[in-house]
Design a protein around this motif. Structure first.
Motif, short mmCIF file in Angstrom:
data_model
loop_
_atom_site.label_atom_id
_atom_site.label_comp_id
_atom_site.label_asym_id
_atom_site.label_seq_id
_atom_site.Cartn_x
_atom_site.Cartn_y
_atom_site.Cartn_z
N VAL A 66 5.51 -38.70 -28.58
CA VAL A 66 5.79 -39.69 -27.53
C VAL A 66 4.82 -40.86 -27.66
CG1 VAL A 66 5.80 -40.13 -25.05
CG2 VAL A 66 6.81 -38.03 -25.94
N ARG A 67 3.55 -40.58 -27.90
CA ARG A 67 2.55 -41.63 -28.05
C ARG A 67 2.88 -42.52 -29.26
NH1 ARG A 67 -2.40 -41.45 -25.90
NH2 ARG A 67 -1.19 -40.45 -24.24
N TYR A 68 3.34 -41.91 -30.33
CA TYR A 68 3.71 -42.68 -31.52
C TYR A 68 4.88 -43.62 -31.21
CZ TYR A 68 5.37 -43.73 -36.24
OH TYR A 68 5.78 -44.39 -37.38
N CYS A 69 5.89 -43.09 -30.51
CA CYS A 69 7.05 -43.90 -30.15
C CYS A 69 6.65 -45.05 -29.22
CB CYS A 69 8.12 -43.04 -29.50
SG CYS A 69 8.89 -41.85 -30.62
N GLU A 70 5.69 -44.79 -28.34
CA GLU A 70 5.19 -45.84 -27.46
C GLU A 70 4.46 -46.92 -28.28
OE1 GLU A 70 4.36 -43.64 -23.18
OE2 GLU A 70 2.85 -43.45 -24.77
N ASP A 71 3.63 -46.49 -29.21
CA ASP A 71 2.88 -47.44 -30.03
C ASP A 71 3.81 -48.30 -30.88
OD1 ASP A 71 0.54 -46.44 -28.98
OD2 ASP A 71 0.12 -45.12 -30.68
N LYS A 72 4.93 -47.73 -31.30
CA LYS A 72 5.90 -48.46 -32.12
C LYS A 72 6.91 -49.24 -31.26
CE LYS A 72 4.27 -47.22 -36.08
NZ LYS A 72 3.64 -48.22 -36.97
N ASP A 73 6.73 -49.18 -29.93
CA ASP A 73 7.57 -49.94 -28.99
C ASP A 73 9.06 -49.63 -29.18
OD1 ASP A 73 7.97 -51.68 -26.89
OD2 ASP A 73 8.20 -53.43 -28.18
N LEU A 74 9.39 -48.33 -29.15
CA LEU A 74 10.79 -47.91 -29.33
C LEU A 74 11.52 -47.75 -27.99
CD1 LEU A 74 10.37 -45.18 -32.11
CD2 LEU A 74 10.65 -47.66 -32.36
N TYR A 75 11.01 -48.35 -26.94
CA TYR A 75 11.54 -48.16 -25.59
C TYR A 75 13.03 -48.51 -25.48
CZ TYR A 75 6.70 -47.68 -24.02
OH TYR A 75 5.41 -47.26 -23.84
N ASN A 76 13.47 -49.52 -26.20
CA ASN A 76 14.86 -49.96 -26.08
C ASN A 76 15.71 -49.57 -27.29
OD1 ASN A 76 14.62 -51.35 -23.51
ND2 ASN A 76 13.37 -52.85 -24.60
N CYS A 77 15.16 -48.77 -28.18
CA CYS A 77 15.93 -48.30 -29.34
C CYS A 77 16.78 -47.10 -28.95
CB CYS A 77 14.98 -47.92 -30.47
SG CYS A 77 14.02 -49.31 -31.10
N LYS A 78 17.86 -46.93 -29.65
CA LYS A 78 18.74 -45.78 -29.39
C LYS A 78 18.17 -44.55 -30.10
CE LYS A 78 23.04 -48.37 -28.65
NZ LYS A 78 23.18 -47.94 -27.24
N ILE A 79 17.84 -43.53 -29.30
CA ILE A 79 17.20 -42.32 -29.81
C ILE A 79 18.06 -41.12 -29.47
CG2 ILE A 79 15.16 -40.85 -29.72
CD1 ILE A 79 13.57 -43.32 -28.81
N ALA A 80 18.31 -40.25 -30.45
CA ALA A 80 19.02 -38.99 -30.22
C ALA A 80 18.03 -37.84 -30.32
CB ALA A 80 20.13 -38.80 -31.25
N THR A 81 18.09 -36.91 -29.39
CA THR A 81 17.17 -35.77 -29.41
C THR A 81 17.74 -34.63 -28.57
OG1 THR A 81 14.86 -35.12 -29.11
CG2 THR A 81 15.81 -36.55 -27.42
N HIS A 82 17.04 -33.52 -28.54
CA HIS A 82 17.48 -32.36 -27.77
C HIS A 82 17.14 -32.54 -26.29
CE1 HIS A 82 13.25 -31.04 -28.00
NE2 HIS A 82 13.32 -31.44 -29.25
N PHE A 83 17.65 -31.64 -25.47
CA PHE A 83 17.58 -31.79 -24.00
C PHE A 83 16.15 -31.95 -23.48
CE2 PHE A 83 16.91 -29.60 -19.91
CZ PHE A 83 17.62 -30.46 -19.08
N LEU A 84 15.24 -31.07 -23.90
CA LEU A 84 13.89 -31.09 -23.34
C LEU A 84 13.13 -32.34 -23.76
CD1 LEU A 84 12.97 -27.33 -23.86
CD2 LEU A 84 13.58 -28.46 -21.72
N MET A 85 13.30 -32.76 -25.00
CA MET A 85 12.63 -33.97 -25.45
C MET A 85 13.20 -35.19 -24.74
SD MET A 85 10.15 -34.67 -27.50
CE MET A 85 9.34 -36.18 -28.04
N ARG A 86 14.50 -35.19 -24.52
CA ARG A 86 15.11 -36.29 -23.78
C ARG A 86 14.51 -36.38 -22.38
NH1 ARG A 86 18.51 -37.03 -19.78
NH2 ARG A 86 19.74 -38.96 -19.71
N ASP A 87 14.32 -35.23 -21.74
CA ASP A 87 13.80 -35.21 -20.38
C ASP A 87 12.41 -35.83 -20.31
OD1 ASP A 87 14.20 -33.97 -17.54
OD2 ASP A 87 12.17 -33.38 -18.13
N ILE A 88 11.54 -35.51 -21.27
CA ILE A 88 10.17 -36.02 -21.18
C ILE A 88 10.09 -37.50 -21.58
CG2 ILE A 88 9.22 -33.74 -21.58
CD1 ILE A 88 8.57 -34.47 -24.40
#
Length: 470
Positions: A378-400
């Motif tokens: 999550v910290r890596y995704c924040e650092d790379k500013d992926l907030y508005n990118c389309k991300i696919a993941t499993h249920f629990l990761m999506r929740d967090i």
């Protein structure tokens, strides 16, 4: 020195509790995991915002799913009294687990009449993987275990009105608590009939607090029916299954309780001791207290097997198993040093398993490694500013990624385009070791992807892929 000899059990208990607390301090700030993150914490936070209450409908039905509300109530009150953050919510969980150790000591000492047996029971429980995993998790199972121990302790001591309070709160924590009361009533009536002692009318009157324990939870469900329209959450009623799946779940729960996580050595050894005693003496007399505990285990396993399967639900039986294992040795053997040596073997096996098992479920301490790698991702995704990118993941990761309450987001800013399948415009895919999404896994095999980042810790891993699009 003489005073120490008389109180070595209490001194030993204090040492165990202090070590146990010190061990758990580093985990009090871990983000929430699994059912903590997506189910219980949102419901507790809703109760914090709306006001603490144990009445049905005080928070949305989707949040508490028709369960009695005592766990949510005390959690919300605690967070309002102290700071409303992860550290303080997990402090309450740790306090509940410490009291579970204390009542394990009290119950074991009452049953065995020996401080050393009670202390060994506590150490054996504290070394159990599932107990350590649940010790700082904001889930109701540890509270159920504590109140079950309290109910048994006060029943055996004939303090029926304190039992009434413990059992009432137990059933107001979760419906599963009814099994303890039914088990005690069944065992109590059975031994009254077998022993043929006393006046039946006096017996019923003296047991009145045991029967009255059903009153608070009955009123809760009656009020729920009146206010919402049903007694029990309809979706959960659909989980009840008495088909062949019942026996599959019974096998799963029984195996987990008696054989998994290093408990097999104690279970097999006690069975062998019992077998030798039966062959030698031709008969085996079981006391009322032994019978009550065994009946509770059998009834509890049957109830769990008829409902939704989750291995953490077995936690209420782990202290009972720990007590029976140590009590069994002390009841069947006489040599003091041999007793301590065998008990120590049980504990060593338990510690050895806990130290080498890192599967990542909420019943073993490996979940902490999963939390670590997912937080890093999550910290890596924040650092790379992926907030508005389309991300696919499993249920629990999506929740967090979309809920700040889970504790993984560093600044409260959420990821806005997270789905549980790969779409035509998906940019990134996150997969983790603790949960598999079959659809995403199949799609990954058909797409051109590159591994962008991977975090690992022991058996836990979390991977971020980027989809190569033309």
């Amino acid at each position: 020195m003489e005073k120490f000899r008389k109180n070595y059990g209490i001194v030993g208990l204090c040492v165990v509790v202090v070590v146990y607390i010190i061990y758990n301090i580093p985990f009090l700030s871990l983000p929430y995991y699994w059912d903590e993150a997506w189910s219980y914490i949102p419901a507790v936070e809703e109760m914090v915002s709306k006001g603490s209450s144990m009445l049905p409908g005080s928070i949305s039905v989707a949040s508490y799913k028709g369960h009695p509300l005592f766990f949510y109530f005390i959690s919300s009150v605690w967070l309002q009294l102290f700071h409303n953050n992860i550290f303080w919510s997990k402090c309450l969980a740790l306090i509940i687990s410490v009291f579970t150790l204390l009542y394990t000591f009290l119950l074991a000492k009452f049953l065995t009449r020996k401080d050393i047996a009670a202390l060994l029971s506590v150490i054996y429980l504290a070394s159990q993987d599932i107990f350590l995993a649940q010790s700082t998790m904001v889930l109701p199972e540890m509270l159920l275990a504590l109140l079950s121990l309290m109910g048994l302790y006060y029943y055996f001591k004939n303090k029926f009105w304190i039992f009434f309070l413990s059992a009432s709160l137990l059933m107001l924590t979760k419906e599963t608590g009814i099994i303890l009361v039914i088990s005690i009533l069944f065992s109590d009536a059975l031994f009254f009939i077998l022993e043929k002692k006393g006046n039946f009318r006096y017996y019923i009157v003296s047991r009145l607090p045991l029967y009255l324990a059903f009153t608070p939870v009955s009123l809760f469900f009656i009020y729920q029916k009146f206010k919402i329209g049903w007694f029990f959450y309809p979706e959960h009623i659909g989980y009840i299954d008495l088909s062949h799946n019942f026996f599959n779940k019974l096998n799963g729960y029984s195996s987990f309780l008696f054989l998994f996580q290093g408990r097999n050595i104690a279970f097999v050894f006690i069975l062998l001791l019992l077998l030798v005693k039966v062959i030698k003496n031709k008969r085996l007399k079981i006391s009322k207290m032994w019978a009550t505990l065994l009946i509770f285990i059998l009834f509890y396993l049957a109830f769990l097997s008829a409902n939704f399967y989750s291995t953490r639900y077995i936690l209420s039986l782990i202290p009972i198993f720990s007590i029976l294992s140590i009590w069994g040795i002390f009841a069947l053997l006489k040599n003091k040093y041999l007793l301590i040596m065998i008990s120590s073997v049980f504990i060593i096996f338990s510690i050895a398993y806990t130290s080498h098992n890192f599967k990542g479920s909420d019943t073993n301490i490996g979940y902490r490694n999963v939390v670590y790698v997912q937080k890093e991702m999550v910290r890596y995704c924040e650092d790379k500013d992926l907030y508005n990118c389309k991300i696919a993941t499993h249920f629990l990761m999506r929740d967090i990624l979309v809920h700040p309450l889970s504790g993984y987001l560093s600044n409260g800013k959420i990821f806005r385009q997270v789905e549980e399948k790969i779409g035509s415009e998906t940019n990134y895919v996150i997969v983790s070791s603790n949960e598999q999404n079959k659809t995403i896994n199949l799609q990954l095999n058909t797409l051109s992807v590159s591994l962008l980042k991977k975090y690992t810790k022991k058996q836990a891993w979390c991977k971020l892929f980027i989809i190569n699009r033309k």
